[in-house]
Write a protein that holds these residues in place. Structure first.
Motif, short mmCIF file in Angstrom:
data_model
loop_
_atom_site.label_atom_id
_atom_site.label_comp_id
_atom_site.label_asym_id
_atom_site.label_seq_id
_atom_site.Cartn_x
_atom_site.Cartn_y
_atom_site.Cartn_z
N SER A 141 0.87 -1.22 -0.08
CA SER A 141 0.16 0.05 -0.05
C SER A 141 0.87 1.25 0.17
O SER A 141 2.07 1.20 0.52
CB SER A 141 -0.88 -0.01 1.20
OG SER A 141 -1.82 1.11 1.34
N ARG A 143 0.96 5.18 0.84
CA ARG A 143 0.30 6.50 1.71
C ARG A 143 1.41 7.75 1.67
O ARG A 143 2.58 7.38 1.80
CB ARG A 143 -0.12 6.19 2.83
CG ARG A 143 -1.18 5.23 3.02
CD ARG A 143 -1.67 5.12 4.59
NE ARG A 143 -1.98 6.10 5.24
CZ ARG A 143 -1.59 6.48 6.62
NH1 ARG A 143 -1.38 5.25 7.44
NH2 ARG A 143 -1.86 7.82 7.32
N GLU A 178 -0.17 -2.93 4.03
CA GLU A 178 -0.97 -1.90 4.74
C GLU A 178 -1.33 -1.95 5.87
O GLU A 178 -1.45 -0.93 6.67
CB GLU A 178 -2.64 -2.20 3.73
CG GLU A 178 -3.92 -1.16 4.13
CD GLU A 178 -4.96 -1.56 3.44
OE1 GLU A 178 -5.83 -0.64 3.48
OE2 GLU A 178 -4.93 -2.43 2.65
N ASP A 182 -0.61 1.81 8.06
CA ASP A 182 -1.82 2.17 8.50
C ASP A 182 -1.55 2.69 9.98
O ASP A 182 -2.15 3.69 10.65
CB ASP A 182 -2.86 1.27 8.65
CG ASP A 182 -3.81 1.29 7.28
OD1 ASP A 182 -3.24 2.22 6.31
OD2 ASP A 182 -4.47 0.69 6.89
#
Length: 321
Positions: A141, A143, A178, A182
């Motif tokens: 992921s 970000r 992820e 997170d």
């Protein structure tokens, strides 16, 4: 006298013989070493695995398959180079592996790996263990995480920065599983400590990247810190008070009708600060419990000031019948 000269002469001859003996001994030792190193030996050595060209959206989770044990036959000089520099094998994930489910698989049959500069014609590969490597991966992921400045910066008296500290970039990309990224809410810089600053700041600051998150990658390891430092001063203005939310059937009077505010700004912008830039109110709905005074509030301020405060802390109120 003659006996003394004879003794010195014999001693010199003996010392010369010893020096010649040592020289021949050293030469013999060197020849023996070169002879040994020229011979071919078979041995097993652990090659460190270097993974390259792993797709950005993937992260290899397991680190157990970090070495490849190889039994080689080569001359002593090559073994000597392996001793001083630990050898490594490059596994190119765009060519050397196949994808199966959630794993990348490398096998011994991948001959391309052994046709590299790591192995010349003088190196014979006898055995490879293990003959298959499994690399478990997860889908990454991506970000953007904000960068937070940790600082202990103080300015010299009369100096400050109007725009404050600017970080570039103010956020970085974090790539990883992820469930891991997170948990990252911000990336902090290393502590920046500066004292008695009176000139512009333009420095590179390292990021304090979490070292425990091995499977996470970051697009930056440092950021730029900038601040424009100027001479600062204080000023005062008188601003009229506006009372709001007064009931229609109520008449009141208040004192004072205006308050003095103090503002802090740079010398370059001091003359741009005008009374009309500010608005001070007293809200009837926030009247104190005794109903005897207001607490004035600044609801509009000048864009040319860094900070502002009201010198008068209360406004007395009189209810008129």
């Amino acid at each position: 006298m003659i006996n003394t000269l004879r003794a010195k002469f014999l001693g010199a001859i003996q010392n010369k013989k010893i020096n010649i003996f040592l020289l021949f001994l050293i030469l013999s030792f060197i020849i023996l070493i070169f002879t040994k190193l020229s011979k071919t030996y078979a041995n097993t050595i652990a090659f460190k695995i270097k993974r390259v060209n792993v797709p950005e959206e993937r992260v290899v989770l397991n680190t157990s398959d970090s070495t490849l044990n190889m039994t080689l036959s080569t001359h002593g000089f090559k073994w000597l180079s392996y001793y001083f520099n630990r050898p490594e094998i490059i596994i190119d994930f765009s060519k050397d592996v196949i994808e199966s489910g959630s794993k990348y698989i490398w096998t011994r049959n991948n001959a391309r790996l052994f046709n590299t500069s790591t192995f010349t014609n003088q190196v014979k590969i006898i055995a490879v263990y293990p003959d298959t490597l499994f690399f478990t991966f997860d889908v990454n992921s991506i970000r953007k995480i904000p960068v937070e400045l940790r600082q202990n910066i103080s300015f010299s008296p009369g100096y400050d920065s109007f725009s404050g500290f600017l970080i570039s970039p103010d956020s970085i990309k974090v790539v990883g599983p992820e469930h891991v990224i997170d948990t990252i809410n911000a990336i902090e810089t290393e502590m920046v400590s500066l004292k008695d600053v009176k000139s512009n700041i333009d420095i590179t600051v390292k990021l304090d990247l979490p070292k425990s998150l091995k499977e996470v990658r970051y697009t930056n390891s440092d950021v730029n810190l900038n601040a424009e430092v100027e001479r600062f001063t204080e000023g005062n203005l008188k601003i009229p008070i506006t009372v709001i939310n007064t009931p229609d059937d109520l008449k009141l009077n208040y004192f004072p009708k205006e308050v003095t505010i103090s503002f802090y700004t740079s010398l370059n912008q001091f003359n741009l600060v005008k009374p009309n830039d500010f608005r001070v109110i007293c809200d009837y709905s926030k009247l104190n419990s005794e109903g005897s005074f207001f607490i004035p509030e600044i609801v509009k301020t000048s864009e040319h000031v860094k900070s502002v405060k009201i010198n008068n802390q209360r406004v007395e109120i009189i209810i008129l019948e």
